[in-house]
Design an enzyme around this catalytic site. Structure first.
Site, mmCIF file in Angstrom:
data_model
loop_
_atom_site.group_PDB
_atom_site.id
_atom_site.type_symbol
_atom_site.label_atom_id
_atom_site.label_comp_id
_atom_site.label_asym_id
_atom_site.label_seq_id
_atom_site.Cartn_x
_atom_site.Cartn_y
_atom_site.Cartn_z
ATOM 1 N N ALA A 116 0.839 -1.200 0.000
ATOM 2 C CA ALA A 116 0.000 0.000 0.000
ATOM 3 C C ALA A 116 0.873 1.249 0.000
ATOM 4 O O ALA A 116 1.208 1.793 1.055
ATOM 5 C CB ALA A 116 -0.940 -0.001 1.199
ATOM 6 N N GLU A 377 3.798 0.381 -10.327
ATOM 7 C CA GLU A 377 5.183 0.282 -9.844
ATOM 8 C C GLU A 377 6.103 1.303 -10.524
ATOM 9 O O GLU A 377 7.289 1.049 -10.759
ATOM 10 C CB GLU A 377 5.721 -1.142 -9.995
#
Length: 402
Positions: A116, A377
């Site tokens: 998270a 990412e």
């Protein structure tokens, strides 16, 4: 010097993984509900010993595993990767108690992990996150503090650890809100940028933690998390207070080449499907493969896929060797492989024609899957920024390029 290639046992293992993915994981994936955690699929990944390998295979082994699974079952690859992304900070930075509680359950697929980091206002700019970790202490008396005296001490747990309350929101979190625990990055020191962030291990049953699923293009689960004064203590810290950004970046440096491997697996699946289709599809008195324009497109698909694979393997090998330029190589691997996969899958759809757009076709599935890795990412633009920053830093230090 010979060209880079895998060892025979590595090649055999990749072939075995593709078979396992097709025969044992694909049926479970097909039974899953899009947008939700597929716990039977995770349990099978655990039973096959693949989740344990997240912590024992090194970066190259992780990439080989992700590429091989992605070729035959993208859902299995994603389920495995998300377990690793969420649990790696526990493996690398957790206490003995944290590891003992969670890692065995992650490895057998009975506990779902999540990473998270992203927030509505801090996606690509991870250092700008705003989830607040506020020190929680007793109410101080309504009397002025004498000059030149220390402020009242922070409230502490019986073991002497500090306490915080987490308040704010996380967004675009894979496996949310169905995970069993979250690696949560919160701001413990306001105004300190990347140096004021702490990583916490937060079980999903903590009071004040709620979440909502999001309906996304990709079929894997993604949601938001709301933190309403969620309590955490020193026992929940991963690594050191105010050093959580290092935890996040270290995890991404390991998993970014893996995203590239995922992309390469999808690209190879699209390429192989295109080779088979164009070789048998009749068109203009021959087959599609006999048309120079088609043959050249297929050649370009193969060229780019192989190039991306080599960059991914190089980045993973550098990580395993502890090389100094891992951030640059990891960014290059993710950038090249995800952009390549987008090109290859899109070209494959074009060469297949309308049949590739039909719901349930392999390429229709890959077309939905391939878009998101260019964003999560660290978006492609972020990867270019990292590469440039690392190049200029190396140049300033007088280091030669490899």
């Amino acid at each position: 010097m010979t060209a880079f290639s895998l060892e025979p046992e590595q090649t055999a293992w990749c072939a075995e993984l593709r078979t396992l993915a097709a025969e044992r994981l694909r049926p479970l994936a097909d039974k899953g509900e899009p947008g939700h955690v597929n716990r039977p699929l995770l349990a099978e990944l655990g039973a096959l010993g693949l989740l344990t390998r997240l912590f024992t295979s090194g970066a190259l082994g992780l990439c080989l595993m992700r590429e091989s699974l992605a070729y035959a079952c993208t859902e299995a690859e994603t389920a495995l990767a998300l377990q690793g992304l969420g649990a790696h900070p526990v493996h690398a930075h957790g206490t003995d108690a944290q590891r003992a509680r969670w890692l065995p359950r992650v490895s057998d697929g009975t506990a779902v992990a999540a990473f998270a980091l992203s927030e509505p206002g801090a996606g690509s700019d991870a250092a700008g996150l705003g989830l607040r970790a506020e020190r929680h202490g007793p109410k101080t008396p309504d009397t002025p503090t004498a000059p030149h005296t220390q402020p009242p001490p922070l409230c502490a747990d019986p073991d002497g650890g500090s306490r915080w309350r987490l308040t704010g929101e996380k967004c675009w979190i894979s496996n949310a809100p169905e995970a069993d625990f979250y690696t949560v990055f919160a701001r413990t020191t306001p105004g300190a940028g990347a140096r004021g962030i702490t990583a916490f291990l937060v079980p999903a049953d903590r009071p004040g933690l709620t979440g909502t699923a999001l309906d996304m293009l990709s079929p894997h689960p993604i949601g938001t998390l709301d933190f309403d004064a969620v309590p955490v203590t020193a026992d929940d810290v991963l690594g050191e207070t105010d050093r959580g950004f290092r935890v996040a970046m270290g995890t991404l440096n390991l998993f970014r080449p893996g995203v590239g491997a995922f992309a390469v697996g999808m690209a190879q699946a699209a390429l192989d499907a295109t080779l088979a289709h164009t070789a048998r599809r009749d068109a203009f008195g021959g087959t599609l493969s006999g048309l120079q324009t088609v043959a050249h497109q297929v050649a370009e698909m193969a060229l780019r896929t192989d190039a991306a694979r080599l960059v991914v393997y190089a980045a993973a090998t550098a990580y395993d060797a502890g090389a100094a330029d891992v951030p640059k190589r990891a960014a290059m691997a993710k950038l090249l492989a995800t952009e390549t996969a987008q090109y290859v899958v899109d070209t494959a759809v074009q060469l297949h024609g309308a049949r590739a757009l039909r719901r349930g076709h392999l390429l229709e599935h890959l077309y939905r899957e391939v878009r998101a890795p260019r964003i999560y990412e660290g978006a492609s633009e972020v990867q270019r920024g990292i590469i440039a920053k690392e190049l200029y830093a190396a140049a300033a230090q007088g280091k030669d390029a490899p």
